[in-house]
Each structure stands twice: as structure tokens, then as C-alpha cells.
Write an enzyme that holds these catalytic residues in place. Sequence first.
Site, PDB file in Angstrom:
ATOM      1  N   GLU A   1      25.657  32.880  38.383  1.00 17.92           N
ATOM      2  CA  GLU A   1      26.521  32.247  39.381  1.00 17.92           C
ATOM      3  C   GLU A   1      26.336  32.969  40.721  1.00 17.92           C
ATOM      4  O   GLU A   1      26.030  34.164  40.753  1.00 17.92           O
ATOM      5  CB  GLU A   1      27.979  32.328  38.889  1.00 17.92           C
ATOM      6  CG  GLU A   1      29.044  31.810  39.830  1.00 17.92           C
ATOM      7  CD  GLU A   1      28.944  30.330  40.175  1.00 17.92           C
ATOM      8  OE1 GLU A   1      27.873  29.917  40.669  1.00 17.92           O
ATOM      9  OE2 GLU A   1      29.944  29.603  40.019  1.00 17.92           O
ATOM     10  N   ASP A   2      26.523  32.238  41.800  1.00 22.52           N
ATOM     11  CA  ASP A   2      26.393  32.866  43.117  1.00 22.52           C
ATOM     12  C   ASP A   2      27.638  33.676  43.469  1.00 22.52           C
ATOM     13  O   ASP A   2      27.555  34.828  43.868  1.00 22.52           O
ATOM     14  CB  ASP A   2      26.088  31.832  44.216  1.00 22.52           C
ATOM     15  CG  ASP A   2      27.053  30.647  44.206  1.00 22.52           C
ATOM     16  OD1 ASP A   2      27.959  30.607  43.343  1.00 22.52           O
ATOM     17  OD2 ASP A   2      26.907  29.760  45.063  1.00 22.52           O
TER      18      ASP A   2
ATOM     19  N   ASP B   1      35.072  32.853  43.137  1.00 22.79           N
ATOM     20  CA  ASP B   1      36.155  32.832  44.127  1.00 22.79           C
ATOM     21  C   ASP B   1      37.476  32.729  43.349  1.00 22.79           C
ATOM     22  O   ASP B   1      38.024  33.741  42.914  1.00 22.79           O
ATOM     23  CB  ASP B   1      35.895  31.635  45.046  1.00 22.79           C
ATOM     24  CG  ASP B   1      36.862  31.502  46.197  1.00 22.79           C
ATOM     25  OD1 ASP B   1      37.794  32.304  46.290  1.00 22.79           O
ATOM     26  OD2 ASP B   1      36.703  30.591  47.019  1.00 22.79           O
TER      27      ASP B   1
ATOM     28  N   LYS C   1      35.125  37.592  44.667  1.00 30.24           N
ATOM     29  CA  LYS C   1      36.234  37.837  45.601  1.00 30.24           C
ATOM     30  C   LYS C   1      37.464  38.161  44.756  1.00 30.24           C
ATOM     31  O   LYS C   1      38.198  37.253  44.347  1.00 30.24           O
ATOM     32  CB  LYS C   1      36.515  36.589  46.436  1.00 30.24           C
ATOM     33  CG  LYS C   1      35.405  36.207  47.407  1.00 30.24           C
ATOM     34  CD  LYS C   1      35.784  34.927  48.146  1.00 30.24           C
ATOM     35  CE  LYS C   1      34.747  34.536  49.164  1.00 30.24           C
ATOM     36  NZ  LYS C   1      35.008  33.199  49.750  1.00 30.24           N
TER      37      LYS C   1
ATOM     38  N   VAL D   1      31.445  33.358  52.953  1.00 28.26           N
ATOM     39  CA  VAL D   1      30.119  33.940  53.174  1.00 28.26           C
ATOM     40  C   VAL D   1      29.019  32.881  53.046  1.00 28.26           C
ATOM     41  O   VAL D   1      29.197  31.868  52.360  1.00 28.26           O
ATOM     42  CB  VAL D   1      29.823  35.112  52.198  1.00 28.26           C
ATOM     43  CG1 VAL D   1      30.716  36.305  52.472  1.00 28.26           C
ATOM     44  CG2 VAL D   1      29.952  34.665  50.744  1.00 28.26           C
TER      45      VAL D   1
ATOM     46  N   ARG E   1      21.402  28.449  53.626  1.00 28.91           N
ATOM     47  CA  ARG E   1      20.898  28.890  52.314  1.00 28.91           C
ATOM     48  C   ARG E   1      19.636  29.729  52.440  1.00 28.91           C
ATOM     49  O   ARG E   1      19.335  30.553  51.586  1.00 28.91           O
ATOM     50  CB  ARG E   1      20.585  27.671  51.430  1.00 28.91           C
ATOM     51  CG  ARG E   1      21.793  26.845  51.050  1.00 28.91           C
ATOM     52  CD  ARG E   1      21.423  25.868  49.938  1.00 28.91           C
ATOM     53  NE  ARG E   1      22.398  24.814  49.779  1.00 28.91           N
ATOM     54  CZ  ARG E   1      23.533  24.913  49.083  1.00 28.91           C
ATOM     55  NH1 ARG E   1      23.839  26.054  48.511  1.00 28.91           N
ATOM     56  NH2 ARG E   1      24.356  23.904  48.975  1.00 28.91           N
TER      57      ARG E   1
HETATM   58  P1  5GP Z   1      35.527  28.993  42.363  1.00 29.86           P
HETATM   59  O1  5GP Z   1      35.438  27.862  41.396  1.00 29.86           O
HETATM   60  O2  5GP Z   1      35.355  30.354  41.735  1.00 29.86           O
HETATM   61  O3  5GP Z   1      36.767  28.922  43.219  1.00 29.86           O
HETATM   62  O4  5GP Z   1      34.360  28.795  43.400  1.00 29.86           O
HETATM   63  C1  5GP Z   1      33.051  28.977  43.015  1.00 29.86           C
HETATM   64  C2  5GP Z   1      32.108  28.176  43.873  1.00 29.86           C
HETATM   65  O5  5GP Z   1      32.640  27.929  45.178  1.00 29.86           O
HETATM   66  C3  5GP Z   1      30.844  28.970  44.080  1.00 29.86           C
HETATM   67  O6  5GP Z   1      29.899  28.674  43.091  1.00 29.86           O
HETATM   68  C4  5GP Z   1      30.402  28.522  45.459  1.00 29.86           C
HETATM   69  O7  5GP Z   1      29.605  27.378  45.342  1.00 29.86           O
HETATM   70  C5  5GP Z   1      31.685  28.166  46.170  1.00 29.86           C
HETATM   71  N1  5GP Z   1      32.160  29.267  47.018  1.00 29.86           N
HETATM   72  C6  5GP Z   1      33.204  30.098  46.789  1.00 29.86           C
HETATM   73  N2  5GP Z   1      33.343  30.991  47.787  1.00 29.86           N
HETATM   74  C7  5GP Z   1      32.352  30.717  48.670  1.00 29.86           C
HETATM   75  C8  5GP Z   1      31.950  31.321  49.915  1.00 29.86           C
HETATM   76  O8  5GP Z   1      32.513  32.294  50.441  1.00 29.86           O
HETATM   77  N3  5GP Z   1      30.847  30.767  50.499  1.00 29.86           N
HETATM   78  C9  5GP Z   1      30.183  29.701  50.001  1.00 29.86           C
HETATM   79  N4  5GP Z   1      29.123  29.250  50.678  1.00 29.86           N
HETATM   80  N5  5GP Z   1      30.531  29.118  48.828  1.00 29.86           N
HETATM   81  C10 5GP Z   1      31.609  29.632  48.186  1.00 29.86           C
END
Ligand code: 5GP
Length: 184
Positions: free
Chosen positions: A106-107, A110, A138, A160, A172
Site C-alpha cells: 500500500e502507498d 490514512d 498517518k 502528500v 505521481r
Molecule cells: P484510507 O482508506 O487509509 O483513509 O486512505 C488510503 C488511500 O487514500 C491511500 O491508498 C491513498 O490512495 C489515499 N491517500 C490517503 N492519504 C493521502 C495523501 O496524503 N496523499 C495522497 N495522494 N493520497 C492519500
Amino acid sequence: MNSNIDSVQLRELHFELLYPAARIQARVEAIGQALSQSHAGKNPIFLSILSGAFVFASDLIRCYQGDCEVSFVKLSSYSGTASSGAVQTVFGLGQNLSERHVVVVEDIVDTGRTLHYFRGLLEEQQPASITVVTLLRKPDALEFPVPLDHIGFDISNLFVVGYGLDYDGLGRNLPGIYQLKEQL
Ligand code: 5GP
């Protein structure tokens, strides 16, 4: 895109350098080495979550020593700079993962919603093991329980871009990771 090494503008937003490419590469190599040891002889399948993790996954698999396979799944929960709340599977799990050693790449974690949802899907297939790797986390944004095995960097709650992560489709291709400049 308007960029120099320390800052970049994507559309109306300004970002400043958080981690340069060399720092990222050192972390990716360390995680790749750890996986090479923990998964030796297991022919793991790396499952990269698109789109943001494609750069990380491509570097990580080249730091993995041994047989492995690679596949991709597309999930999304984000639009602009804030989570939209719902995870959507755009395309997904083609092959049978039963009895396979799966490494989820995973990138960024959040809220954890995406990984929490995806792990549930994976567990239905009863893989031999699930290892989760994220480049970024995060910690202050976490809302869902997600066990993580390897974390590249813990970062603040700021948005970010770079190294695969985008803002509105842009950024990207940046080799470093940049964070949103806080408005004064
Ligand atoms: P979550 O489901 O954990 O809230 O979010 C995960 C996904 O949201 C990540 O795979 C990414 O695609 C996107 N995401 C969350 N935070 C960021 C951020 O700071 N920058 C970007 N570009 N994408 C984010």
C-alpha cells in the site's frame, strides 16, 4: 507542474519536500531485505494497491531476493485531498490466493479504511499468510484497525504527493515525497 528540488506546485497547491528519493530508496531496500528473509522459499505474491502504490511496489519487488509473483488490485476512497468515505473496488482479485503467502503493498494508510476493507476480502480467500507493507502511515488519522508489518515512514496528517501519490492526477512522477505547505 512547476518544480525544483525543494518545492513543487501542482495546480493551485504548493508542496514542500519531505523525503528525497535517496531516503526513500534506503527504506525500501531495508523492507525488501526483511521480506527476503521472512518469505524465503515461499514464492510470495505481492499485491499492489493501485494506483498510488505502483512506484513503491516496483522498487520493492526489485529489492526482493527470491521467487515472487506480482499482481494488482484497484481500490479507491479518495477524491482531491480528502477521503470520500467509501471504498470502491474498481477491479480486483483475479487469481486464487488460497494457501498463498500474500504481501499487500500500500502507498499510504490514512484512516485505514481501504486496508481494513481489503484485508476482509483477502481473508475470505484463506491465504497461508497476509503481510501488509505501507510506505507511509498517518498515525493521527487512523480510524480502522489495520495490522501493519512494515512501515516506511510515519508522517503528520498533511496531504502528500510524489513517488506514485497524486493530487488530482498530478505528481505521481516526482521521485521524492512532498507535503502540502500549511496555509499561513
Ligand atoms: P484510507 O482508506 O487509509 O483513509 O486512505 C488510503 C488511500 O487514500 C491511500 O491508498 C491513498 O490512495 C489515499 N491517500 C490517503 N492519504 C493521502 C495523501 O496524503 N496523499 C495522497 N495522494 N493520497 C492519500
